[in-house]
Scaffold this motif. Structure first.
Motif, PDB file in Angstrom:
ATOM      1  N   LEU A  47      25.833  59.578 -35.891  1.00 15.50           N
ATOM      2  CA  LEU A  47      25.951  59.054 -37.251  1.00 15.50           C
ATOM      3  C   LEU A  47      27.317  58.443 -37.515  1.00 15.50           C
ATOM      4  N   GLN A  48      28.277  58.688 -36.626  1.00 12.76           N
ATOM      5  CA  GLN A  48      29.634  58.159 -36.737  1.00 12.76           C
ATOM      6  C   GLN A  48      30.056  57.639 -35.370  1.00 12.76           C
ATOM      7  N   PRO A  49      30.089  56.315 -35.167  1.00 12.34           N
ATOM      8  CA  PRO A  49      30.487  55.782 -33.858  1.00 12.34           C
ATOM      9  C   PRO A  49      31.928  56.159 -33.517  1.00 12.34           C
ATOM     10  N   LEU A  50      32.173  56.377 -32.228  1.00 16.44           N
ATOM     11  CA  LEU A  50      33.532  56.648 -31.769  1.00 16.44           C
ATOM     12  C   LEU A  50      34.381  55.379 -31.842  1.00 16.44           C
ATOM     13  N   THR A  51      35.657  55.563 -32.120  1.00 16.43           N
ATOM     14  CA  THR A  51      36.612  54.466 -32.048  1.00 16.43           C
ATOM     15  C   THR A  51      37.095  54.294 -30.615  1.00 16.43           C
ATOM     16  N   ALA A  52      37.247  55.416 -29.926  1.00 14.51           N
ATOM     17  CA  ALA A  52      37.663  55.441 -28.522  1.00 14.51           C
ATOM     18  C   ALA A  52      37.126  56.720 -27.913  1.00 14.51           C
TER      19      ALA A  52
ATOM     20  N   ASP B 283      24.383  65.674 -20.425  1.00 16.92           N
ATOM     21  CA  ASP B 283      23.748  65.810 -19.113  1.00 16.92           C
ATOM     22  C   ASP B 283      24.001  64.585 -18.242  1.00 16.92           C
ATOM     23  N   GLY B 284      25.224  64.080 -18.308  1.00 22.83           N
ATOM     24  CA  GLY B 284      25.611  62.959 -17.463  1.00 22.83           C
ATOM     25  C   GLY B 284      25.194  61.590 -17.958  1.00 22.83           C
ATOM     26  N   VAL B 285      24.501  61.530 -19.083  1.00 22.90           N
ATOM     27  CA  VAL B 285      24.049  60.246 -19.638  1.00 22.90           C
ATOM     28  C   VAL B 285      24.976  59.849 -20.781  1.00 22.90           C
ATOM     29  N   ASP B 286      25.565  58.660 -20.701  1.00 24.95           N
ATOM     30  CA  ASP B 286      26.462  58.190 -21.745  1.00 24.95           C
ATOM     31  C   ASP B 286      25.711  57.948 -23.045  1.00 24.95           C
ATOM     32  N   LEU B 287      26.253  58.507 -24.147  1.00 28.12           N
ATOM     33  CA  LEU B 287      25.697  58.260 -25.471  1.00 28.12           C
ATOM     34  C   LEU B 287      26.571  57.318 -26.285  1.00 28.12           C
TER      35      LEU B 287
ATOM     36  N   HIS C 137      28.800  50.534 -25.710  1.00 31.99           N
ATOM     37  CA  HIS C 137      27.525  51.216 -25.485  1.00 31.99           C
ATOM     38  C   HIS C 137      27.378  52.330 -26.512  1.00 31.99           C
ATOM     39  N   LEU C 138      26.311  52.293 -27.294  1.00 30.35           N
ATOM     40  CA  LEU C 138      26.066  53.310 -28.314  1.00 30.35           C
ATOM     41  C   LEU C 138      24.564  53.581 -28.405  1.00 30.35           C
ATOM     42  N   VAL C 139      24.175  54.830 -28.158  1.00 28.00           N
ATOM     43  CA  VAL C 139      22.782  55.251 -28.298  1.00 28.00           C
ATOM     44  C   VAL C 139      22.565  55.727 -29.726  1.00 28.00           C
ATOM     45  N   GLY C 140      21.558  55.182 -30.411  1.00 29.77           N
ATOM     46  CA  GLY C 140      21.305  55.539 -31.799  1.00 29.77           C
ATOM     47  C   GLY C 140      20.865  56.983 -31.959  1.00 29.77           C
ATOM     48  N   PRO C 141      21.033  57.540 -33.158  1.00 28.25           N
ATOM     49  CA  PRO C 141      20.675  58.945 -33.394  1.00 28.25           C
ATOM     50  C   PRO C 141      19.243  59.272 -33.019  1.00 28.25           C
ATOM     51  N   GLU C 142      18.324  58.349 -33.301  1.00 26.00           N
ATOM     52  CA  GLU C 142      16.899  58.623 -33.066  1.00 26.00           C
ATOM     53  C   GLU C 142      16.537  58.671 -31.589  1.00 26.00           C
ATOM     54  N   HIS C 143      17.437  58.177 -30.733  1.00 26.95           N
ATOM     55  CA  HIS C 143      17.158  58.155 -29.299  1.00 26.95           C
ATOM     56  C   HIS C 143      17.950  59.227 -28.530  1.00 26.95           C
TER      57      HIS C 143
ATOM     58  N   PHE D 141       7.360  66.511 -37.494  1.00 22.49           N
ATOM     59  CA  PHE D 141       7.871  65.141 -37.628  1.00 22.49           C
ATOM     60  C   PHE D 141       8.601  64.679 -36.367  1.00 22.49           C
ATOM     61  N   GLY D 142       9.497  65.509 -35.849  1.00 21.02           N
ATOM     62  CA  GLY D 142      10.257  65.132 -34.658  1.00 21.02           C
ATOM     63  C   GLY D 142       9.386  64.905 -33.438  1.00 21.02           C
ATOM     64  N   PRO D 143       8.523  65.845 -33.097  1.00 20.88           N
ATOM     65  CA  PRO D 143       7.626  65.620 -31.958  1.00 20.88           C
ATOM     66  C   PRO D 143       6.768  64.362 -32.107  1.00 20.88           C
ATOM     67  N   ARG D 144       6.332  64.065 -33.349  1.00 16.83           N
ATOM     68  CA  ARG D 144       5.564  62.839 -33.557  1.00 16.83           C
ATOM     69  C   ARG D 144       6.413  61.613 -33.232  1.00 16.83           C
ATOM     70  N   ARG D 145       7.686  61.649 -33.641  1.00  9.29           N
ATOM     71  CA  ARG D 145       8.586  60.528 -33.355  1.00  9.29           C
ATOM     72  C   ARG D 145       8.823  60.381 -31.859  1.00  9.29           C
ATOM     73  N   GLN D 146       8.697  61.489 -31.137  1.00 13.53           N
ATOM     74  CA  GLN D 146       8.881  61.443 -29.687  1.00 13.53           C
ATOM     75  C   GLN D 146       7.638  60.931 -28.960  1.00 13.53           C
ATOM     76  N   GLY D 147       6.533  60.709 -29.690  1.00 13.58           N
ATOM     77  CA  GLY D 147       5.352  60.137 -29.065  1.00 13.58           C
ATOM     78  C   GLY D 147       4.168  61.061 -28.954  1.00 13.58           C
ATOM     79  N   LEU D 148       4.304  62.329 -29.376  1.00 14.63           N
ATOM     80  CA  LEU D 148       3.159  63.232 -29.321  1.00 14.63           C
ATOM     81  C   LEU D 148       2.117  62.811 -30.354  1.00 14.63           C
ATOM     82  N   ASP D 149       0.843  62.982 -30.018  1.00 11.97           N
ATOM     83  CA  ASP D 149      -0.185  62.682 -31.014  1.00 11.97           C
ATOM     84  C   ASP D 149      -0.152  63.751 -32.099  1.00 11.97           C
ATOM     85  N   LYS D 150      -0.829  63.476 -33.206  1.00  8.72           N
ATOM     86  CA  LYS D 150      -0.738  64.346 -34.372  1.00  8.72           C
ATOM     87  C   LYS D 150      -1.164  65.769 -34.060  1.00  8.72           C
TER      88      LYS D 150
END
Length: 353
Positions: free
Chosen positions: A47-52, A58-62, A69-75, A99-108
């Motif tokens: 929600l707050q991008p880094l300045t530096a 887990d080794g993946v840049d956010l 490079h900035l990964v959005g909150p929802e991802h 709500f969260g699992p649905r956003r991740q692609g799970l069916d209802k």
């Protein structure tokens, strides 16, 4: 594993915090208001991008500002429990959690099944159809926790999760929260200003003041060896810095404290308020660990009275009501402070590498 160097410039304030949290570890960020705790949490959540600096999970840049490079909150594989919980008012407890699992692609159906499982885990299986306005504060907190954990986060963020609860509900909910955090396989960062929450829930404390980490360690070390006045006040200790020689620490001209520890060089020295004896006059003889003081305030503190004193150093003492009555304690009164060397601890001012 969370690995980050969080640098955020916000006008005159600069956050510059290095933070590493292992999988399964709970780290509490503690600090006074305005220290940068919430800014750090917002940066972790995206929600707050880094300045530096950088942020990796887990080794993946956010967030890597140098690479734009900035990964959005929802991802981000992150679950958040906000201070006010922020449940969707128009959804039931079940659909809030789903709500969260649905956003991740799970069916209802699958999302609601996972949500029902989590409501059962937090003891709210019978409240699935209730909307937030029909939940108590403790129930809403548990729904918010279930919603955060239902996305199976690699990182769980808790922003003052117990602050909105009354004292009794807070005690019960803290116990339940501890159980869920112990079972969470991912990293957890807890932001709080309450030392009891931090000590009860966290494996490690990171103390932040003015946007910087001033102390980092397990609760036992931080609470017994504070390195700033804020931490000392937080755990109820008198803290000074001086020059140590053997079992003595010189705080200034004519002011020496005896200690239970043998230290040499620049050192901190601490003692609890219960180690202080107040006398109406000089104890007599050569007592280097005694000094004159002026009473500046008295407050009730449990079964004792907490006495605040000014003098060569500011001191806090705990005395019984009987002692206060015998001394006839009153603001402006002149007293002598005597500290028990056996209850006084000293340690190097420079932390170990």
């Amino acid at each position: 594993m969370l690995d980050g160097h969080l640098v955020v410039d916000r006008g005159v304030f600069r956050l510059d915090v290095r933070l590493r949290v292992a999988a399964g570890e709970v780290v509490a960020l503690l600090g006074p208001n305005g220290a940068g705790k919430t800014t750090a949490l917002r940066a972790l959540a995206g929600l707050q991008p880094l300045t530096a600096g950088y942020l990796a999970l887990d080794g993946v840049d956010l967030d890597r500002p140098d690479r734009r490079h900035l990964v959005g909150p929802e991802h981000r594989r992150i679950g958040v429990v906000f201070q006010e919980y922020l449940l969707f008012p128009h959804l039931s407890a079940l659909d809030n959690v789903a709500f969260g699992p649905r956003r991740q692609g799970l069916d209802k159906r699958a999302a609601r099944a996972r949500a029902a499982d989590w409501l059962d885990r937090v003891g709210l299986a019978g409240y699935a159809d209730r909307r937030p306005r029909r939940l108590s504060g403790g129930q809403a907190q548990r729904v918010a926790l279930a919603r955060a954990l239902a996305v199976e986060p690699t990182l769980l963020l808790l922003d003052e999760p117990l602050a909105a609860l009354d004292a009794r509900t807070r005690l019960d909910t803290r116990t339940q929260l501890h159980r869920h955090l112990a079972a969470h396989p991912g990293a957890t960062v807890l932001v709080t200003h309450d030392p009891l929450d931090a000590l009860a829930l966290a494996d490690r404390l990171v103390i932040v003041e003015d946007g910087r980490v001033v102390q980092d360690g397990d609760p036992a070390t931080v609470t017994t060896r504070p390195r700033t006045d804020y931490v000392a006040r937080l755990v109820g200790l008198n803290l000074y810095r001086g020059e140590a020689t053997g079992r003595q620490v010189r705080l200034g001209p004519g002011l020496v404290l005896g200690t239970a520890d043998r230290v040499t060089g620049d050192a901190f020295v601490v003692f609890p308020p219960t180690a202080v004896t107040l006398l109406p006059e000089h104890p007599g003889g050569d007592v280097p660990h005694a000094w004159p003081a002026t009473l500046t305030g008295v407050q009730r503190h449990g079964d004792h009275l907490r006495v605040e004193l000014s003098g060569p150093v500011e001191t806090v003492a705990d005395v019984t009501p009987a002692t206060a009555a015998r001394l006839r304690l009153a603001p402006g009164q002149q007293l002598w402070v005597v500290v028990d060397p056996a209850a006084t601890r000293a340690y190097p001012a420079t932390p170990p590498a």
